[in-house]
Design an enzyme around this catalytic site. Structure first.
Site: not given
Length: 790
Positions: A7-8, A102, A104, A322, A324
């Site tokens: 993701e990043k 991530d 989610d 994590y 979030r």
């Protein structure tokens, strides 16, 4: 070749470290013996703006709403084009792809939308990274899942994104246009979650402004039992005189009379009820992001965005899991990590954490370890990585402390206490008291505050006082025992207003949204859902309301106070957008969608219908504030004071669509004298005499005399003068329908005012066309063989 798409960049770097080296760094990706690792920068694709669907949408017009895309478009973000090209080339070369977003729904969509955009047909695996330490990454890499298992999670995220687009793009335009008609400036942003959140603050502020304290009186008495004295509180009967609607005694004279009555001691009291029960309070659960944000806000005064940013930094430093997460439970498989984590906390350079970790019992297994409660992620806890607190910022130390404290609590016993409730009857009146005796402090030992901190807010203090009352020491007694009245006194108290929201308490309100829902049935249904917004977006939503100047921060505690723009917007919007009922039901639907129930098509169809209904309501909306006057003609604008050549007058803010004007009388619009039939006014006749009055049919509308000429009179006379141009003669004194030089038609609509129809008129220089909405519209058009040149 296996391709990991993170993701990043920071996540990509950590994955590469855990693959077989050496690691070769290239532009936009890393090469290892186990595969190539590349990354996105969050969403590198964005949803197209309305004008990117059709250029005509660049200008905001009510008649274009609602804008409902038939085929949804995604656009490569300008700043990410280079990285997108790198990802595309690597996907073309790959044999297998590992989705490393991530864990989610947003992280799922973020990588899936890139694969869908490129129409990728190659096999895709999913790695779920709840922590970035080496052990967690290697463990997750050995347990790759088929990405198709998470299709419903992607659908839920996609449905949310498109619903937000439909509401945000359309209603922001609709109500901004309504505001402009009322002379208001700026953009009035409307959001599916943002707007009901703002409405919570506006209503709370109005509760505060409308609040009037009520004085009331309580009576406490001391009773003597053979085993000791105790205090009890008088409870009034429903038939007691001097009570308000909430059963509070508001008559001081009655309080005095009752104290005098009790002091007579003409009889003894009797214990009519004695209930004693052992209560157990399970260990507090570890943190979800929301619960961490709320506690950090209360304890340290941190706003939710700071808590999220700090938790993210701890995650990237591999110290916590994590951030979030909307889950407060832990998988059974991680219980084996407890020994290492607790040992690290015991050796940490922090006295309290060391002392607490020392007393942990690994044989204790709290309710937090529950696989059935785990979603794509679990609660936020410390990792097995050792931490040097001195290398962290003060915010990082404090957030890590809270996370570690909650984790340690899982290895302490439950809190056990005896709760006693007693009822006393004395002189036909009821007194009650309660007490609590702690049998086992258990996990609450970690949260006992010997010295109450100054940061406690009013709600905390209130809870503290209630707890003290419950902990009254009571003598041993039983039902039927007699007690003697010793003395009594009454105390004057005042009702307290509700407290303003802070960022953390508003976030808690978003999570526990069922408390603010109007519909009783919906309230029951929504009690167990996840609130409105997501763990990752709630803080951003609150921060955005502040940035857009809908909310302001006031005082040391940074209370959220609505601005004038907030009142204007919330007052203009219908209940469907300002109360959280609909939004909360949608969130429930999105949650069900992620579990495979329902379809994205059905959800978006409902959203489109909802959007269309609200856009229609917006066209009839008038954004009128206190001390403003709604235009009586168009019912869309407000009357604004203006200065003319002959003095001040009032005109409609919806000009030129509405040309309503009226005289000014003592700083107010003289609306009463301006009430007339506009259809008749369009048939008004004019002549070239010096008379200072205008007639419509047989009714005189205005007469000048020696006073200030009326605004309507000025407009009529001014427009009459304009008709003296070379090819346009004055209207005759005859009504339009009877004038042989005028031919009426309804075939052509006036392109200027879009209200009147064009009429063909014979002037000195031949035929021309003029609007039937004259004098409000003075548009004229040349004639071409009986057709207006438009």
């Amino acid at each position: 070749m296996r391709l990991y798409i993170a993701e990043k960049p920071s996540m990509g770097a950590e994955i590469a470290k855990c693959l077989t080296g050496p690691v070769q760094r290239k532009d936009g990706y890393l090469i290892t013996k186990d595969g190539i690792v590349t990354w996105a920068f969050g969403h590198i694709l964005r949803q197209a703006e309305p004008e990117e669907y059709n250029a005509k949408y660049k200008n905001w017009k009510a008649e274009d709403l609602p804008i409902i895309p038939k085929q949804w478009k995604m656009i490569i973000d300008e700043s990410c084009k280079k990285q997108f090209g790198i990802i595309k080339n690597l996907i073309d070369k790959a044999d297998e792809i590992v989705h490393a977003g991530d864990p989610d729904r947003e992280g799922q969509l973020l990588i899936d939308e890139v694969l869908d955009y490129l129409n990728c047909q190659k096999p895709v695996k999913r790695i779920l990274l709840n922590a970035l330490d080496e052990g967690s990454i290697k463990k997750a890499n050995k347990d790759l899942r088929d990405n198709r298992d998470f299709l419903n999670l992607k659908k839920s995220a996609l449905a949310r994104a498109r619903a937000d687009w439909l509401i945000g793009m359309n209603l922001s335009r609709a109500y901004t246009l309504a505001a402009r008609r009322a002379g208001k400036k700026g953009v009035f942003a409307v959001g599916r979650v943002k707007t009901p959140t703002l409405a919570l603050v506006v209503r709370r502020e109005r509760e505060l402004k409308d609040f009037k304290p009520v004085d009331y009186f309580t009576i406490k008495a001391i009773f003597a039992h053979q085993n000791g004295e105790f205090s009890a509180t008088w409870k009034p009967k429903d038939t007691q005189a001097g009570l308000d609607f909430e059963n509070r005694l508001i008559d001081e004279n009655i309080a005095k009379v009752l104290i005098g009555k009790f002091a007579q001691k003409t009889e003894v009291g009797k214990i009519t009820a004695y209930q004693k029960a052992q209560k157990k309070e399970a260990q507090r659960l570890p943190f979800s992001l929301s619960s961490l944000q709320v506690l950090a806000g209360k304890k340290y005064g941190y706003d939710p965005q700071l808590v999220l940013d700090t938790a993210q930094k701890l995650y990237e430093k591999k110290l916590t899991t994590y951030p979030r997460s909307d889950c407060e439970y832990l998988p059974q498989s991680q219980f084996s990590d407890a020994k290492i984590i607790l040992q690290n906390l015991y050796n940490i350079n922090e006295k309290q954490l060391t002392n607490w970790a020392k007393k942990c019992d690994l044989k204790t297994k709290s309710r937090a370890w529950n696989d059935k409660k785990i979603t794509a992620h679990h609660a936020i806890i410390p990792t097995k990585v050792k931490v040097n607190l001195m290398s962290l910022t003060i915010e990082e130390r404090n957030i890590y402390f809270l996370i570690a404290q909650a984790y340690i609590a899982q290895f302490y016993p439950v809190h056990i206490y005896d709760q006693t409730k007693i009822s006393i009857e004395y002189m036909q009146e009821l007194f009650v008291t309660s007490g609590r005796v702690v049998k086992q402090m258990g996990w609450k030992e970690l949260y006992v505050q010997n010295n109450k901190e100054k940061s406690l807010n009013e709600d905390d203090k209130k809870e503290d006082n209630e707890e003290k009352e419950e902990q009254n020491s009571l003598p041993l007694m039983k039902k039927g025992d007699e007690v003697e009245y010793v003395k009594g006194e009454y105390d004057k108290k005042s009702t307290k207003p509700p407290t303003r929201f802070t960022s953390s308490t508003l976030l808690a309100g978003m999570k526990d949204i069922h408390k603010y829902v109007k519909d009783v049935e919906v309230k029951k249904k929504l009690k167990d859902i996840y609130g409105i917004g997501t763990e990752a977006t709630r803080a951003t939503i609150i921060e955005d309301l502040v940035k857009r100047n809908f909310l302001q921060l006031e005082g040391k505690k940074k209370y959220l106070v609505p601005t004038q723009s907030a009142y204007i917007l919330i007052d203009a919007l219908p209940d469907e957008m300002t109360y959280p009922d609909s939004t909360a039901v949608w969130e429930d639907y999105l949650h069900s969608l992620s579990e495979g129930q329902g379809t994205i098509e059905e959800f978006l169809a409902k959203q489109a219908e909802f959007t269309q209904n609200l856009c229609m309501k917006a066209t009839k909306t008038v954004l009128v504030q206190e001390h403003e006057y709604k235009c009586p003609r168009c019912n869309q604008g407000i009357l604004v004071k203006r200065k003319g050549k002959n003095g001040e007058f009032w005109g409609c803010s919806n000009f030129p669509n509405c040309r309503m004007t009226c005289n000014d009388v003592d700083g107010k619009p003289d609306i009463e004298k301006t009430k007339f039939n506009f259809n008749n006014y369009r048939q008004m006749s004019y002549n070239n005499s010096d008379k200072n009055y205008i007639k419509s049919g047989q009714n005189e509308i205005f007469q000048q005399d020696n006073q200030l000429i009326s605004a309507w009179d000025l407009i009529a006379r001014e427009n009459t003068k304009k008709m003296n141009f070379a090819h346009k003669e004055k209207f005759s004194a005859m009504p339009i329908e009877k004038n042989k030089n005028i031919k009426a038609t309804s075939k052509y609509l006036c392109t200027r005012c879009k209200e009147g129809n064009l009429r063909r008129i014979r002037g000195k220089n031949g035929w021309f066309w003029a609007c039937s909405n004259y004098p409000h519209c003075t548009a004229t058009y040349d004639d071409n063989n009986g057709i207006p040149v438009i």
